[in-house]
Structures are given as structure tokens and as C-alpha cells.
Scaffold this motif. Structure first.
Motif, PDB file in Angstrom:
ATOM      1  N   ALA A   1     -37.383   5.804  15.597  1.00  0.00           N
ATOM      2  CA  ALA A   1     -36.321   6.510  16.307  1.00  0.00           C
ATOM      3  C   ALA A   1     -36.125   7.849  15.607  1.00  0.00           C
ATOM      4  CB  ALA A   1     -35.031   5.693  16.278  1.00  0.00           C
ATOM      5  N   VAL A   2     -36.269   8.949  16.341  1.00  0.00           N
ATOM      6  CA  VAL A   2     -36.295  10.284  15.726  1.00  0.00           C
ATOM      7  C   VAL A   2     -35.192  11.166  16.280  1.00  0.00           C
ATOM      8  CG1 VAL A   2     -37.694  12.339  15.277  1.00  0.00           C
ATOM      9  CG2 VAL A   2     -38.801  10.085  15.457  1.00  0.00           C
ATOM     10  N   LYS A   3     -34.449  11.795  15.379  1.00  0.00           N
ATOM     11  CA  LYS A   3     -33.478  12.815  15.763  1.00  0.00           C
ATOM     12  C   LYS A   3     -33.940  14.135  15.183  1.00  0.00           C
ATOM     13  CE  LYS A   3     -28.573  14.084  15.643  1.00  0.00           C
ATOM     14  NZ  LYS A   3     -28.483  14.197  17.113  1.00  0.00           N
ATOM     15  N   VAL A   4     -33.881  15.196  15.982  1.00  0.00           N
ATOM     16  CA  VAL A   4     -34.330  16.512  15.531  1.00  0.00           C
ATOM     17  C   VAL A   4     -33.126  17.423  15.312  1.00  0.00           C
ATOM     18  CG1 VAL A   4     -35.725  18.544  16.070  1.00  0.00           C
ATOM     19  CG2 VAL A   4     -36.508  16.273  16.780  1.00  0.00           C
ATOM     20  N   ALA A   5     -33.101  18.079  14.164  1.00  0.00           N
ATOM     21  CA  ALA A   5     -32.099  19.102  13.875  1.00  0.00           C
ATOM     22  C   ALA A   5     -32.825  20.435  13.758  1.00  0.00           C
ATOM     23  CB  ALA A   5     -31.358  18.788  12.573  1.00  0.00           C
ATOM     24  N   ALA A   6     -32.237  21.503  14.324  1.00  0.00           N
ATOM     25  CA  ALA A   6     -32.959  22.760  14.462  1.00  0.00           C
ATOM     26  C   ALA A   6     -32.660  23.777  13.370  1.00  0.00           C
ATOM     27  CB  ALA A   6     -32.664  23.380  15.828  1.00  0.00           C
ATOM     28  N   ASP A   7     -31.692  23.493  12.502  1.00  0.00           N
ATOM     29  CA  ASP A   7     -31.417  24.422  11.407  1.00  0.00           C
ATOM     30  C   ASP A   7     -30.883  23.659  10.194  1.00  0.00           C
ATOM     31  OD1 ASP A   7     -28.421  24.312  11.397  1.00  0.00           O
ATOM     32  OD2 ASP A   7     -28.611  25.276  13.353  1.00  0.00           O
ATOM     33  N   GLY A   8     -30.768  24.373   9.073  1.00  0.00           N
ATOM     34  CA  GLY A   8     -30.391  23.729   7.825  1.00  0.00           C
ATOM     35  C   GLY A   8     -28.998  23.149   7.802  1.00  0.00           C
ATOM     36  N   ASP A   9     -28.052  23.835   8.428  1.00  0.00           N
ATOM     37  CA  ASP A   9     -26.679  23.330   8.440  1.00  0.00           C
ATOM     38  C   ASP A   9     -26.586  22.008   9.195  1.00  0.00           C
ATOM     39  OD1 ASP A   9     -25.692  25.370   6.916  1.00  0.00           O
ATOM     40  OD2 ASP A   9     -24.807  26.489   8.583  1.00  0.00           O
ATOM     41  N   GLU A  10     -27.228  21.965  10.369  1.00  0.00           N
ATOM     42  CA  GLU A  10     -27.218  20.725  11.161  1.00  0.00           C
ATOM     43  C   GLU A  10     -27.971  19.624  10.422  1.00  0.00           C
ATOM     44  OE1 GLU A  10     -28.674  19.014  15.536  1.00  0.00           O
ATOM     45  OE2 GLU A  10     -29.128  21.094  14.949  1.00  0.00           O
ATOM     46  N   GLY A  11     -29.082  19.996   9.778  1.00  0.00           N
ATOM     47  CA  GLY A  11     -29.867  19.011   9.046  1.00  0.00           C
ATOM     48  C   GLY A  11     -29.082  18.391   7.904  1.00  0.00           C
ATOM     49  N   LEU A  12     -28.337  19.222   7.171  1.00  0.00           N
ATOM     50  CA  LEU A  12     -27.531  18.707   6.057  1.00  0.00           C
ATOM     51  C   LEU A  12     -26.420  17.807   6.571  1.00  0.00           C
ATOM     52  CD1 LEU A  12     -26.842  18.642   3.055  1.00  0.00           C
ATOM     53  CD2 LEU A  12     -25.506  20.730   3.393  1.00  0.00           C
ATOM     54  N   GLU A  13     -25.773  18.218   7.648  1.00  0.00           N
ATOM     55  CA  GLU A  13     -24.685  17.415   8.222  1.00  0.00           C
ATOM     56  C   GLU A  13     -25.196  16.049   8.672  1.00  0.00           C
ATOM     57  OE1 GLU A  13     -21.384  17.636  11.859  1.00  0.00           O
ATOM     58  OE2 GLU A  13     -22.681  19.349  11.431  1.00  0.00           O
ATOM     59  N   GLU A  14     -26.338  16.027   9.347  1.00  0.00           N
ATOM     60  CA  GLU A  14     -26.906  14.762   9.810  1.00  0.00           C
ATOM     61  C   GLU A  14     -27.384  13.919   8.627  1.00  0.00           C
ATOM     62  OE1 GLU A  14     -26.987  13.402  12.667  1.00  0.00           O
ATOM     63  OE2 GLU A  14     -26.369  15.036  13.994  1.00  0.00           O
ATOM     64  N   GLY A  15     -28.009  14.574   7.645  1.00  0.00           N
ATOM     65  CA  GLY A  15     -28.518  13.851   6.485  1.00  0.00           C
ATOM     66  C   GLY A  15     -27.425  13.153   5.709  1.00  0.00           C
ATOM     67  N   ARG A  16     -26.260  13.766   5.667  1.00  0.00           N
ATOM     68  CA  ARG A  16     -25.138  13.207   4.911  1.00  0.00           C
ATOM     69  C   ARG A  16     -24.550  11.955   5.555  1.00  0.00           C
ATOM     70  NH1 ARG A  16     -22.209  18.903   3.195  1.00  0.00           N
ATOM     71  NH2 ARG A  16     -22.972  18.951   1.041  1.00  0.00           N
ATOM     72  N   THR A  17     -24.897  11.699   6.818  1.00  0.00           N
ATOM     73  CA  THR A  17     -24.335  10.514   7.479  1.00  0.00           C
ATOM     74  C   THR A  17     -24.890   9.221   6.885  1.00  0.00           C
ATOM     75  OG1 THR A  17     -26.080  10.423   9.180  1.00  0.00           O
ATOM     76  CG2 THR A  17     -24.139  11.801   9.635  1.00  0.00           C
ATOM     77  N   GLY A  18     -26.046   9.291   6.234  1.00  0.00           N
ATOM     78  CA  GLY A  18     -26.661   8.087   5.674  1.00  0.00           C
ATOM     79  C   GLY A  18     -27.251   7.165   6.719  1.00  0.00           C
ATOM     80  N   GLU A  19     -27.469   7.687   7.924  1.00  0.00           N
ATOM     81  CA  GLU A  19     -27.944   6.842   9.025  1.00  0.00           C
ATOM     82  C   GLU A  19     -29.467   6.778   9.126  1.00  0.00           C
ATOM     83  OE1 GLU A  19     -26.174   8.361  12.553  1.00  0.00           O
ATOM     84  OE2 GLU A  19     -24.123   7.825  11.976  1.00  0.00           O
ATOM     85  N   PHE A  20     -30.175   7.480   8.250  1.00  0.00           N
ATOM     86  CA  PHE A  20     -31.627   7.590   8.397  1.00  0.00           C
ATOM     87  C   PHE A  20     -32.356   6.950   7.225  1.00  0.00           C
ATOM     88  CE2 PHE A  20     -29.579  11.096  10.607  1.00  0.00           C
ATOM     89  CZ  PHE A  20     -30.135  10.994  11.869  1.00  0.00           C
ATOM     90  N   GLU A  21     -33.520   6.378   7.549  1.00  0.00           N
ATOM     91  CA  GLU A  21     -34.370   5.777   6.517  1.00  0.00           C
ATOM     92  C   GLU A  21     -35.320   6.787   5.889  1.00  0.00           C
ATOM     93  OE1 GLU A  21     -32.274   2.816   7.988  1.00  0.00           O
ATOM     94  OE2 GLU A  21     -33.654   3.743   9.407  1.00  0.00           O
ATOM     95  N   LEU A  22     -35.502   7.947   6.547  1.00  0.00           N
ATOM     96  CA  LEU A  22     -36.426   8.967   6.052  1.00  0.00           C
ATOM     97  C   LEU A  22     -36.019  10.323   6.611  1.00  0.00           C
ATOM     98  CD1 LEU A  22     -39.234   9.682   4.679  1.00  0.00           C
ATOM     99  CD2 LEU A  22     -40.224   9.373   6.954  1.00  0.00           C
ATOM    100  N   LEU A  23     -36.139  11.358   5.788  1.00  0.00           N
ATOM    101  CA  LEU A  23     -35.919  12.729   6.234  1.00  0.00           C
ATOM    102  C   LEU A  23     -37.225  13.498   6.139  1.00  0.00           C
ATOM    103  CD1 LEU A  23     -32.581  13.677   4.396  1.00  0.00           C
ATOM    104  CD2 LEU A  23     -32.899  12.388   6.511  1.00  0.00           C
ATOM    105  N   ILE A  24     -37.552  14.263   7.175  1.00  0.00           N
ATOM    106  CA  ILE A  24     -38.680  15.190   7.158  1.00  0.00           C
ATOM    107  C   ILE A  24     -38.094  16.587   7.269  1.00  0.00           C
ATOM    108  CG2 ILE A  24     -40.813  15.907   8.278  1.00  0.00           C
ATOM    109  CD1 ILE A  24     -41.094  13.095   9.413  1.00  0.00           C
TER     110      ILE A  24
END
Length: 232
Positions: free
Chosen positions: A35-58
Motif C-alpha cells: 500500500a503506497v502513499k505519495v507525498a510531493a514535497d518535504g514538508d508533506e513527507g515529514l508530516e506523513e512520516g511522523r504519523t508512524g503509519e508506515f513500515e518503510l519510507l522511500i
């Protein structure tokens, strides 16, 4: 769906500002069952990453608003241990050292084949699964308990300083892998200008005295001209 891929529960955050690349990678990963979610910039990526909902970040290295390095560094400061695969168009050793120093677990240089990306994703998720349910790291008869901050070899407790413990944990999380002095310096000492590679050698020497001295089978090995590794 390929049976070797994800099981539908493994969620990946892809932070990539190029819509074409992002779409291609998302499609390729989803074909493997992730299951993949795409973030288009660094601010969105950091916000999503902080949720702890992902098993891997690319993370793409070069991003609008915040770089992949900044995202990775801030997530590690927040004590998030999710694996991070860094994507970059730069292949210089210095850039890779910076990426690992920021807390990345693997590095892939553009252009790359989708098959290679998938192989690295699977390896990182497999490694995460090995550590997910335990705070215990083992190499031979050496045991490190990350939760209690205790180390013992063959049942004998070993007292370590904070830096010694951090360095030993780094070695034990990467068994049989050669870690360069510069990589260790970047990861453990954050490559401070006031510190040089000699501090790595000194700390390794102290670890050897506490862990290997008097033992028939040493665990910490020097790879001449390169760095160190731990193996049985």
C-alpha cells in the motif's frame, strides 16, 4: 500479485516530487502488494512520516521545501525507527555518507531498475520484521538489550559508556557488514567538526577490551584500510 511481495498490510510512504517517477514507482510497488502513499514535497513527507503509519519510507534526496536528508534526520530525532531508503541522482561517497549519517538504511542511485528497488524494499522490510518484536540483538554469545541498555557475553554483564553502547548496537544491527570509520563517525558522532576518525579507533579499542579480551573467538574485526565489522 507476486507472492514474494507485500501482504497488503505493509505500507510505504514514497516522497518524490517528480510526478512521472512517483507514479511509476507507486504502480510498481502496488503490483507487488504494498500500500503506497505519495507525498510531493518535504514538508508533506515529514508530516506523513511522523504519523508512524508506515513500515518503510522511500525518500528522494532533492525535494522542494525539505530535503530527504532533513526529513530523515528529523524523524530519527523523533526516535522513529522505520527503515528509510534514500533515492538520489548523486553517486558521490560523501553524499552517501551524509545519507547514512542522517539515519538512512539504504541508498539507491538514479537511474535504477524497478527490480532493484523492489529487492531493496523487500530486504529492508524483512530486516525490520526481524527486529520488530524484540529489543534483543545477538551475535554469537554476545547479547545486547536495547530496552534495558544491558550487554552481556556468555551471561557475563559488560558495562559500557553511552557511546560504546551506541557503537556496539550499530555494529550488531549490521552483522558481517564492513562499516567505514567515516560512516561510523557520521552515525554515532553526527560528524562533528570537533571530532576526527581517531575517536572511532579509540572507542573500538575500548569495546574490544571489554568484549573480546581473553576470549578464544573475537567478535570485532578490523578490515585494514576500510573500517570494522562484527561477526561470529
Amino acid at each position: 500479485m507476486n507472492g514474494e511481495g507485500g501482504n497488503g498490510l505493509e505500507r510505504i510512504l514514497l516522497v518524490e516530487d517528480d510526478p512521472r517517477i512517483g507514479s511509476l514507482l507507486k504502480r510498481g510497488l502496488e503490483t507487488e502488494g504494498y500500500a503506497v502513499k505519495v507525498a510531493a514535497d518535504g514538508d508533506e513527507g515529514l508530516e506523513e512520516g511522523r504519523t508512524g503509519e508506515f513500515e518503510l519510507l522511500i525518500l528522494d534526496l532533492m525535494l522542494p521545501k525539505k530535503s530527504g536528508l532533513e526529513i530523515c534526520r528529523e524523524l530519527r530525532r523523533s526516535k522513529l525507527s522505520v527503515p528509510v531508503l534514500m533515492l538520489t541522482a548523486m553517486d558521490a561517497l560523501e553524499d552517501k555518507i551524509k545519507g547514512f549519517g542522517a539515519g538512512a538504511d539504504d541508498y539507491l542511485t538514479k537511474p535504477f531498475a524497478l527490480e532493484e528497488l523492489l529487492a531493496r524494499v523487500k530486504a529492508l522490510l524483512r530486516r525490520r520484521g526481524e527486529y520488530r518484536d524484540t529489543d534483543m540483538l545477538r551475535v554469537g554469545d554476545l547479547v545486547l538489550d536495547r530496552k534495558s541498555h544491558e550487554v552481556n557475553r556468555d551471561g557475563v554483564p559488560i558495562e559500557l559508556t553511552a557511546k560504546e553502547f551506541a557503537l556496539l548496537e550499530y555494529l550488531m544491527r549490521n552483522p558481517n557488514q564492513v562499516l567505514s570509520r567515516y560512516l561510523i563517525l557520521e552515525r554515532i558522532w553526527e560528524y562533528s567538526l570537533e571530532v576526527n576518525t581517531n575517536v572511532v579507533d579509540v572507542t573500538i579499542r575500548r569495546l574490544r577490551q571489554k568484549i573480546d579480551e581473553g576470549r578464544e573467538h573475537p567478535l570485532i574485526h578490523t578490515i585494514r584500510g576500510t573500517g570494522y565489522k562484527i561477526k561470529e
